[in-house]
Motif scaffolding. Structure first.
Motif, PDB file in Angstrom:
ATOM      1  N   VAL A  95       0.811  -1.220   0.000  1.00 14.89           N
ATOM      2  CA  VAL A  95       0.000   0.000   0.000  1.00 14.89           C
ATOM      3  C   VAL A  95       0.846   1.273   0.000  1.00 14.89           C
ATOM      4  CG1 VAL A  95      -2.075  -1.067   0.978  1.00 14.89           C
ATOM      5  CG2 VAL A  95      -0.319  -0.163   2.504  1.00 14.89           C
ATOM      6  N   VAL A  96       2.057   1.206   0.532  1.00 12.74           N
ATOM      7  CA  VAL A  96       2.934   2.378   0.513  1.00 12.74           C
ATOM      8  C   VAL A  96       3.283   2.721  -0.938  1.00 12.74           C
ATOM      9  CG1 VAL A  96       5.197   3.280   1.180  1.00 12.74           C
ATOM     10  CG2 VAL A  96       3.837   1.977   2.833  1.00 12.74           C
ATOM     11  N   THR A 131      -3.030   2.177  10.442  1.00 11.71           N
ATOM     12  CA  THR A 131      -1.996   3.214  10.439  1.00 11.71           C
ATOM     13  C   THR A 131      -1.150   3.141  11.705  1.00 11.71           C
ATOM     14  OG1 THR A 131      -3.596   4.797  11.301  1.00 11.71           O
ATOM     15  CG2 THR A 131      -3.182   4.842   8.924  1.00 11.71           C
ATOM     16  N   ASN A 134       1.380   0.186  11.087  1.00 10.90           N
ATOM     17  CA  ASN A 134       2.274   0.300   9.941  1.00 10.90           C
ATOM     18  C   ASN A 134       2.704   1.764   9.784  1.00 10.90           C
ATOM     19  OD1 ASN A 134       3.439   0.467   7.351  1.00 10.90           O
ATOM     20  ND2 ASN A 134       2.205  -1.243   6.615  1.00 10.90           N
ATOM     21  N   TYR A 137       3.092   3.165   6.161  1.00  5.66           N
ATOM     22  CA  TYR A 137       1.800   3.466   5.541  1.00  5.66           C
ATOM     23  C   TYR A 137       1.259   4.790   6.078  1.00  5.66           C
ATOM     24  CZ  TYR A 137      -3.260   3.132   4.750  1.00  5.66           C
ATOM     25  OH  TYR A 137      -4.573   3.395   4.416  1.00  5.66           O
ATOM     26  N   LYS A 141       0.600   8.091   3.776  1.00  5.67           N
ATOM     27  CA  LYS A 141      -0.755   8.655   3.723  1.00  5.67           C
ATOM     28  C   LYS A 141      -0.751  10.118   4.170  1.00  5.67           C
ATOM     29  CE  LYS A 141      -5.450   7.632   5.027  1.00  5.67           C
ATOM     30  NZ  LYS A 141      -6.387   6.924   5.849  1.00  5.67           N
TER      31      LYS A 141
END
Length: 162
Positions: A95-96, A131, A134, A137, A141
């Motif tokens: 997702v990063v 969040t 991680n 991430y 974000k």
């Protein structure tokens, strides 16, 4: 070219890009890749169109998978006056990297047009990390939201309606 075209859809078509979902009024529109699906639902039928960015509009560098344009406002004659622009990245677990791809794409000049009034970024992931669990991430974000204050970033699971 922006001024000569009435919309980003018209601009992309003039540049030779064909939509993967043609412009038409519909109650929902979806895009998919590698078993992951993003579905945008409308309360009433709206004009919408989808383009594949990765490998079509943008062939090199970091970019997200799709762009959806959806009717935002109509003129009195029924023509679309403004659009919502939704950038979509369909991802497994990284997702990063997905946020980095969205960041890179939303900054590209080709996707700018005066009729785009609302901008959104959607990350569709197999697993959505917390969040708090991680920090990478969370940092990615927060950076996206700081750099793109006018773009609403949302993370969804595959097939979760938006």
């Amino acid at each position: 070219m922006n001024e000569a075209c009435r919309s980003l859809n018209e601009k992309l078509e003039k540049l030779g890009h064909k939509p993967c979902k043609p412009l038409m009024a519909r109650k929902d529109i979806s895009v998919k890749d590698s078993g992951r699906v993003y579905r945008l639902e409308f309360t009433d039928a709206r004009a919408s169109v989808a383009y594949q960015i990765d490998g079509d509009i943008v062939r090199e560098g970091s970019k997200c998978d799709y762009l959806i344009l959806a009717e935002h406002e109509k003129d009195k004659d029924g023509s679309v006056r403004s659009w919502k622009e939704i950038f979509v990245e369909l991802k497994g677990k990284d997702v990063v990297h997905a946020i980095e791809q969205l960041d890179s794409t939303v900054s590209m000049q080709i996707f700018r047009h005066p009729t785009n009034k609302e901008l959104h970024a959607r990350l569709i992931a197999k697993a959505i990390p917390s969040t708090s669990l991680n920090p990478e991430y969370r940092k990615a974000k927060m950076k996206f939201e700081r750099d793109h204050k006018n773009i609403k970033l949302k993370t969804l699971k595959s097939l979760q309606p938006d």
